[in-house]
Write a protein that holds these residues in place. Structure first.
Motif, PDB file in Angstrom:
ATOM      1  N   VAL A   1       7.192  -3.531  -0.819  1.00 23.16           N
ATOM      2  CA  VAL A   1       6.789  -4.634  -1.700  1.00 23.16           C
ATOM      3  C   VAL A   1       6.825  -4.163  -3.152  1.00 23.16           C
ATOM      4  O   VAL A   1       7.049  -4.942  -4.070  1.00 23.16           O
ATOM      5  N   ASP A   2       6.639  -2.866  -3.353  1.00 23.44           N
ATOM      6  CA  ASP A   2       6.718  -2.314  -4.706  1.00 23.44           C
ATOM      7  C   ASP A   2       8.012  -2.813  -5.353  1.00 23.44           C
ATOM      8  O   ASP A   2       9.086  -2.741  -4.745  1.00 23.44           O
ATOM      9  N   SER A   3       7.929  -3.316  -6.593  1.00 26.05           N
ATOM     10  CA  SER A   3       9.076  -4.007  -7.179  1.00 26.05           C
ATOM     11  C   SER A   3      10.299  -3.094  -7.316  1.00 26.05           C
ATOM     12  O   SER A   3      11.427  -3.519  -7.051  1.00 26.05           O
TER      13      SER A   3
ATOM     14  N   MET B   1       0.980   8.366 -13.020  1.00 25.35           N
ATOM     15  CA  MET B   1       0.809   8.771 -11.630  1.00 25.35           C
ATOM     16  C   MET B   1       1.417   7.716 -10.711  1.00 25.35           C
ATOM     17  O   MET B   1       1.994   8.046  -9.662  1.00 25.35           O
ATOM     18  N   ASN B   2       1.302   6.451 -11.099  1.00 26.67           N
ATOM     19  CA  ASN B   2       1.898   5.413 -10.261  1.00 26.67           C
ATOM     20  C   ASN B   2       3.398   5.663 -10.083  1.00 26.67           C
ATOM     21  O   ASN B   2       3.929   5.546  -8.976  1.00 26.67           O
ATOM     22  N   LYS B   3       4.066   6.039 -11.175  1.00 23.43           N
ATOM     23  CA  LYS B   3       5.512   6.285 -11.052  1.00 23.43           C
ATOM     24  C   LYS B   3       5.764   7.526 -10.208  1.00 23.43           C
ATOM     25  O   LYS B   3       6.729   7.584  -9.454  1.00 23.43           O
ATOM     26  N   GLY B   4       4.860   8.510 -10.318  1.00 21.56           N
ATOM     27  CA  GLY B   4       4.982   9.683  -9.458  1.00 21.56           C
ATOM     28  C   GLY B   4       4.867   9.299  -7.981  1.00 21.56           C
ATOM     29  O   GLY B   4       5.662   9.738  -7.144  1.00 21.56           O
TER      30      GLY B   4
ATOM     31  N   ASN C   1       0.834  -1.201   0.000  1.00 25.91           N
ATOM     32  CA  ASN C   1       0.000   0.000   0.000  1.00 25.91           C
ATOM     33  C   ASN C   1       0.877   1.263   0.000  1.00 25.91           C
ATOM     34  O   ASN C   1       1.121   1.888   1.037  1.00 25.91           O
ATOM     35  N   LYS C   2       1.349   1.624  -1.215  1.00 23.82           N
ATOM     36  CA  LYS C   2       2.247   2.781  -1.321  1.00 23.82           C
ATOM     37  C   LYS C   2       1.544   4.065  -0.913  1.00 23.82           C
ATOM     38  O   LYS C   2       2.178   5.037  -0.508  1.00 23.82           O
ATOM     39  N   GLU C   3       0.183   4.054  -0.984  1.00 21.98           N
ATOM     40  CA  GLU C   3      -0.572   5.242  -0.586  1.00 21.98           C
ATOM     41  C   GLU C   3      -0.218   5.670   0.838  1.00 21.98           C
ATOM     42  O   GLU C   3      -0.198   6.867   1.135  1.00 21.98           O
TER      43      GLU C   3
END
Ligand code: NAD
Ligand code: MG
Length: 386
Positions: A145-147, A212-215, A120-122
């Motif tokens: 966990v984000d790769s 946006m995910n990369k941001g 949960n990167k949020e």
């Protein structure tokens, strides 16, 4: 043995975590499971892994679960996520829920001194600095966990950031990498949800199409690794084989490679600093396509631009960014706004926000989150009328 609370157990990352629990019965024990509303999938998992306690955020789903399952306790509501995360008898919380709702369970787990395997990167986009402070006081830890961030952590191998000149995260570029921006304004949810290299939940897949995910990942890296934004780069790498590069001050560059499969970074988040033998598909160097890297085109990566702007503005701005994007993505998936409206709406909300400086509290962050959601809906109503 790692005793694991798995939040978001029915999603893409959640089912990957179930796969690992199946593959490592002697090392991973699931002790609680939570999801929003899919009580059938949650009960199936509870039965398979003999989990005594489950939680459903949706009260109606919890009621159904109680009448269908007599194998243990069923908690309900949003507070249940934090309750499971903080419980005694849990070593690691895998936070794989989607959205800002994941923040409170991360806070609860860290405050209780646990390891949080954070999908949960949020959580970090909303409250990175606050979470670091809690972890420092309680002895808890945030393991990505984000790769891309898993790749960075593996390359860093606990070296201090003073050894690092630059970190580069890779991005696939999403489904519209080769499309003219003008031609994707009316892209449908079905087109946006066809990701070229990763199979993921809906929100993050839409966020890949706007970058946006990369941001979010730049913001995540800023806090997880303590690097200023000007030492965080992004390159487009359509094959998704290299996940991150770390350049050290002596000029040496380490990279982390694997086939795109989220079970690997998830496994590392559970095993670290150990490495556990796995049967996951291997990278076959001689069968690889050629690997390419290119600079992101600003016209095709509006989300990345907005995220850097929010990071620079600081304070509550990144919480506003997440909340506005979360609501805009929901409206897009419900076909209430066009794909081309997504980023301008988020930009409007971000522009209207006066960030609160100073030390942030959980309450000030959640207040900014609520404000941004309401403001986004106002702005979207105008777009719909116009
Ligand atoms: P998903 O949509 O497949 O699953 C989401 C999970 O969260 C489900 O179990 C659902 O029940 C639960 N959930 C949704 N809304 C909830 C709510 N209001 N309250 C409680 N639980 C709720 O999502 P996903 O792709 O598995 O992503 C989960 C998280 O991991 C996201 O933060 C995402 O950014 C991150 N992430 C995912 C991937 C990936 O490959 N899927 C990669 C990197 C990071
Ligand atoms: Mg990622």
């Amino acid at each position: 043995m790692r005793r694991v609370a798995l939040l978001g157990a029915t999603g893409s990352i959640g089912t990957a975590a179930q796969d690992l629990a199946r593959a490592y019965p002697d090392r991973i024990r699931l002790v609680s499971l939570a999801a929003r509303s899919n009580h059938e999938a949650l009960i199936r998992a509870a039965e398979e892994f003999r989990v005594p306690r489950i939680a459903l955020v949706d009260p109606e789903a919890a009621r159904r679960a109680r009448s269908a399952w007599k194998g243990g306790e069923v908690l309900e509501g949003e507070e249940a996520l934090a309750a499971l995360a903080a419980e005694d008898g849990v070593d690691v919380v895998v936070n794989a829920v989607v959205g800002g709702i994941g923040l409170k369970p991360t806070v609860a787990a860290l405050s209780a001194g646990k390891r949080v395997a954070l999908a949960n990167k949020e959580s970090v986009v909303l409250a990175g600095e606050l979470l670091l402070g809690i972890a420092k006081r309680s002895g808890g830890s945030l393991v990505p966990v984000d790769s891309e961030h898993s790749g960075v952590a593996q390359c860093l191998a606990a070296r201090p950031v003073s050894d690092v000149r630059r970190v580069t995260l890779t991005a696939s570029g999403g489904p519209f990498l080769r499309r003219a921006p003008a031609s994707i304004q009316d892209a449908t949810p079905a087109e946006v949800l066809k990701h070229p290299t990763w199979s993921m939940g809906e929100r993050i897949t839409v966020d890949c199409a706007t970058l946006m995910n990369k941001g979010f990942e730049v913001i995540e890296a800023r806090w997880l690794f303590g690097l200023p934004p000007d030492r965080l780069d992004v390159v487009i790498h359509p094959q998704s084989i290299v996940h991150a590069f770390v350049e050290f001050v002596d000029g040496s560059v380490l990279a982390q490679l694997s086939i795109p499969d989220m079970r690997l970074p998830l496994l590392y988040a559970l095993s670290a600093p150990e490495r556990w033998t796995s049967e996951l598909p291997r990278l076959q160097l001689l069968d690889l396509p050629s690997l390419s890297f290119e600079r992101p085109d600003p016209a095709r990566s509006p989300g990345l631009t907005l995220a850097r702007r929010a990071l620079e503005a600081g304070g509550t701005s990144t919480a506003v960014l997440n909340a506005a994007d979360e609501e805009a993505v929901r409206l897009f998936l419900e076909k209430k706004i066009r794909f081309g409206d997504l980023m301008p709406l988020v930009e409007e909300v971000l522009g209207a926000h006066r960030p609160q400086g100073g030390a942030l509290t959980l309450e000030s962050i959640l207040e900014a989150d609520r404000w941004a959601r309401a403001r986004l809906h106002e702005a979207a109503a105008n777009v719909a009328r116009g």
